[in-house]
Design an enzyme around this catalytic site. Structure first.
Site, short mmCIF file in Angstrom:
data_model
loop_
_atom_site.label_atom_id
_atom_site.label_comp_id
_atom_site.label_asym_id
_atom_site.label_seq_id
_atom_site.Cartn_x
_atom_site.Cartn_y
_atom_site.Cartn_z
N ASP A 82 1.04 -1.24 -0.09
CA ASP A 82 0.02 -0.02 -0.16
C ASP A 82 0.98 1.33 -0.04
O ASP A 82 1.13 1.69 1.18
CB ASP A 82 -1.01 0.06 1.18
CG ASP A 82 -1.72 -1.00 1.30
OD1 ASP A 82 -2.85 -0.98 0.41
OD2 ASP A 82 -1.69 -1.99 2.07
N ARG A 90 4.31 2.85 2.91
CA ARG A 90 5.27 1.77 3.62
C ARG A 90 6.81 2.15 3.39
O ARG A 90 7.45 1.65 4.25
CB ARG A 90 4.76 0.32 3.00
CG ARG A 90 3.52 -0.02 2.87
CD ARG A 90 2.77 0.26 4.17
NE ARG A 90 1.24 -0.26 4.17
CZ ARG A 90 0.30 0.20 5.15
NH1 ARG A 90 0.69 1.15 5.86
NH2 ARG A 90 -0.82 -0.18 4.84
N ARG A 150 -6.44 10.34 2.61
CA ARG A 150 -6.26 9.33 1.43
C ARG A 150 -6.99 9.57 0.46
O ARG A 150 -6.47 8.59 -0.83
CB ARG A 150 -6.37 7.82 2.23
CG ARG A 150 -5.70 7.61 3.48
CD ARG A 150 -6.00 6.10 4.01
NE ARG A 150 -5.93 4.90 3.32
CZ ARG A 150 -6.56 3.89 3.52
NH1 ARG A 150 -7.40 3.74 4.34
NH2 ARG A 150 -6.34 2.94 2.75
N LYS A 180 -9.42 1.57 -5.04
CA LYS A 180 -10.21 0.95 -4.01
C LYS A 180 -10.81 2.29 -3.07
O LYS A 180 -10.69 3.46 -3.53
CB LYS A 180 -9.03 0.51 -2.92
CG LYS A 180 -7.99 1.22 -2.47
CD LYS A 180 -7.08 0.69 -1.69
CE LYS A 180 -5.93 1.58 -0.96
NZ LYS A 180 -4.86 0.71 -0.40
N HIS A 181 -11.92 1.93 -2.31
CA HIS A 181 -12.30 0.54 -1.81
C HIS A 181 -13.84 0.55 -2.26
O HIS A 181 -14.69 1.11 -1.90
CB HIS A 181 -12.35 0.48 -0.21
CG HIS A 181 -10.96 1.04 0.26
ND1 HIS A 181 -10.74 2.36 0.64
CD2 HIS A 181 -10.26 0.14 0.78
CE1 HIS A 181 -9.48 2.15 1.07
NE2 HIS A 181 -8.98 0.98 1.34
N HIS A 193 -11.88 -1.68 9.72
CA HIS A 193 -10.91 -2.44 10.34
C HIS A 193 -11.56 -2.95 11.73
O HIS A 193 -11.11 -3.76 12.24
CB HIS A 193 -9.87 -1.60 11.05
CG HIS A 193 -8.97 -1.42 9.74
ND1 HIS A 193 -8.96 -0.22 8.75
CD2 HIS A 193 -8.00 -2.02 9.30
CE1 HIS A 193 -8.10 -0.37 7.80
NE2 HIS A 193 -7.36 -1.38 8.14
N ASP A 267 -10.03 -6.37 0.39
CA ASP A 267 -9.42 -5.78 1.39
C ASP A 267 -8.99 -6.82 2.48
O ASP A 267 -9.47 -8.09 2.20
CB ASP A 267 -10.36 -4.65 2.06
CG ASP A 267 -9.45 -3.54 2.90
OD1 ASP A 267 -8.17 -3.86 2.95
OD2 ASP A 267 -9.87 -2.49 3.01
#
Length: 526
Positions: A82, A90, A150, A180-181, A193, A267
């Site tokens: 990601d 990352r 984001r 996404k998403h 999450h 996901d």
């Protein structure tokens, strides 16, 4: 290398191609080796926990590709990650790009395409061939805890145009892009999450807002789409069914109505909206039934093994037709061939050839996106010949999706590099602010102030007594709504090195900010 035909693979090898697995550490673990060699898992995902240096990542990728080809299923891997930019980055080497809302604030599709090209080239150099971005969610809910910056913004057309351009830039570099998403996580006030959010808009609204950017990216040829663990009862007829496991969403809507023929990626299947409702192994079975091709099981070896076994059992029992597996594997192999997966030779030397491009592109994005949301008293630029006091509040990640790298000393360092004599005061409460008179130059670095009464009080107090004062909104532009009367405010959307450096240059008068807020902030007028 030539890839096998689906008919040449046994059931275990085919099911293994559906799985994208994660692991801990900078080297392959025993559990990961078992997943690749015994369970024939065909793909991996990297998180920050797997990333140390460019040389280490390149070496890790070479080792995993060798393991997959020589001791595993005999097919090179999708190596995914990601690398969205901004708060979801990352790679932490100073080359990470500003995030998508900064690109949205530029309003420039060429900037988005350059961003995709730069990140694609950098990822390819270290062997990451599949980037789980761009985010195509339309962020029109100020209380959204997981999307926010984001997203490119709140305008569906802008989100679609910029997302399609960014994806094209990545794919030009041979890296798969993933929108996404789906069908859209932007208008939620819960984080999947932790729980199952519900979007209950009617179909007309979904077509006009949530689905429009995905349709734009599909029409432009995006390689893959990631599902979301959000309920869409208008589509499914069930407010407790995550979209990921709904055939009405993944097959009837995405495939048949919207005409998508690329890869459908779930996901993370260990997120609580799935794991807490039906369990990850059963969720993986239902996702395959719904029409998903790739299953992300990112964290726990025991759950990963159980999930592979559950899908195999479902085929052997007749619950899933093996033809459904074959269809998914045919697409996976086709995209591995199309993007030359396994043909790259990742190395630090290749990365060094791309790093300067990323740094330059990052600064260009920041310059185009950083937004002086208000400057009533012409406070900006500050005077570099006078001392500057920086008040910095600490901040953590807003969601498990984000990386946790912010601390206000980064802002002080950037201001110092821009020529300011900076006195940095790190504070957590308004009462801890030092006594400052009206003749001082003062900046306050705000981080998620909308959820922190102490930051709000500090801004209001300083703005009332200091003539040359500016609040730097370093992440969430909705912070502006918490201090609607502030005289001078700059919105940066993230705290990447490029963003902080360019922000400091704007405050010093060496650059002019040109971005515009890509979201409406309730209670704040520019």
């Amino acid at each position: 290398m030539s890839l096998p035909d689906v008919s040449d693979l046994d059931l275990a090898a085919k099911v293994g191609q559906l799985f994208v697995v994660g692991f801990d550490g900078y080297e392959p673990t025993d559990e990961l080796r078992e997943l690749v060699t015994d369970y024939q898992c065909g793909n991996v995902i990297y998180f920050a926990r797997n990333i140390d240096t460019p040389e280490q990542v390149a070496g890790l990728t070479r080792e995993l590709q060798t393991l997959a080809v020589e001791d595993g299923p005999g097919i090179p891997m999708f190596v995914t990650g990601d690398q969205e930019g901004g708060v979801v980055s990352r790679l932490d080497w100073g080359t990470e790009l500003p995030g998508q809302m900064s690109i949205g604030a530029s309003g420039d599709a060429d900037v988005a395409r350059r961003a995709g090209g730069a990140v694609g080239a950098e990822l390819a150099s270290i062997g990451i061939n599949f980037d789980l971005t761009p985010v195509l969610d339309v962020n029109n809910n100020p209380d959204n805890p997981v999307i926010g910056v984001r997203s490119f913004g709140e305008d569906p057309t802008l989100v679609g145009d910029l997302g399609a351009a960014m994806a094209a830039g990545m794919q030009d570099e041979g890296v798969l892009a993933c929108g996404k998403h789906f069908p859209g996580h932007g208008d939620t006030s819960a984080d999947s999450h932790h729980e199952l959010p519900v979007v209950d808009h009617d179909r007309e609204r979904l077509d006009r807002v949530e689905l429009a950017p995905f349709q734009r990216a599909i029409d432009d040829g995006i390689d893959s789409i990631m599902t979301t663990h959000v309920s869409f009862p208008t589509i499914t007829g069930d407010d407790e069914m995550p979209a990921t496991v709904s055939e009405a969403v993944q097959t009837e809507l995405l495939r048949e109505e919207m005409g998508f023929d690329g890869l459908v990626v779930t996901d993370g299947m260990e997120m609580n909206a799935i794991a807490g409702a039906m369990g990850t192994p059963e969720g993986c079975v239902q996702a395959v039934e719904a029409g998903c091709d790739l299953l992300l099981v990112c964290h726990t070896a025991e759950v990963q093994r159980a999930s592979v076994e559950a899908v195999i059992d479902a085929v052997e029992s007749g619950r899933i037709d093996e033809g459904r597996i074959d269809d998914a594997v045919e697409r996976i192999l086709a995209y591995k061939a199309r993007r030359g997966v396994g043909e790259e030779t990742p190395s630090r030397e290749r990365w060094e050839e791309t790093a300067d491009r990323s740094r330059e592109t990052g600064r260009d994005i920041a310059a185009a996106g950083i937004t002086v949301a208000r400057d009533r008293d012409d406070t900006i630029p500050f005077d570099t010949d006078r001392p500057l006091h920086l008040l910095g509040f600490p901040g953590g990640r807003a969601s498990p999706a984000e990386d946790d790298r912010y601390e206000p000393g980064l802002v002080a360092d950037a201001l110092g590099e821009a020529g300011f004599d900076v006195t940095h005061h790190e504070v957590e409460t308004a009462d801890a602010i030092p006594d400052l008179d009206g003749d001082e130059q003062v900046a306050l670095a705000a981080y998620n102030a909308v959820a922190d009464d102490e930051q709000i009080a500090a801004v209001e107090r300083l703005d009332a007594v200091v003539d040359d004062f500016a609040v730097l909104v370093l992440r969430n532009p909705y912070d502006l709504g918490a201090v609607p009367d502030v005289s001078t405010a700059v919105s940066t959307y993230d705290y990447t090195p490029a963003t902080l450096s360019v922000t400091a240059e704007i405050l010093a008068g060496d650059r002019t900010a040109s971005g515009r807020l890509p979201v409406t902030v309730p209670g704040f007028e520019e």
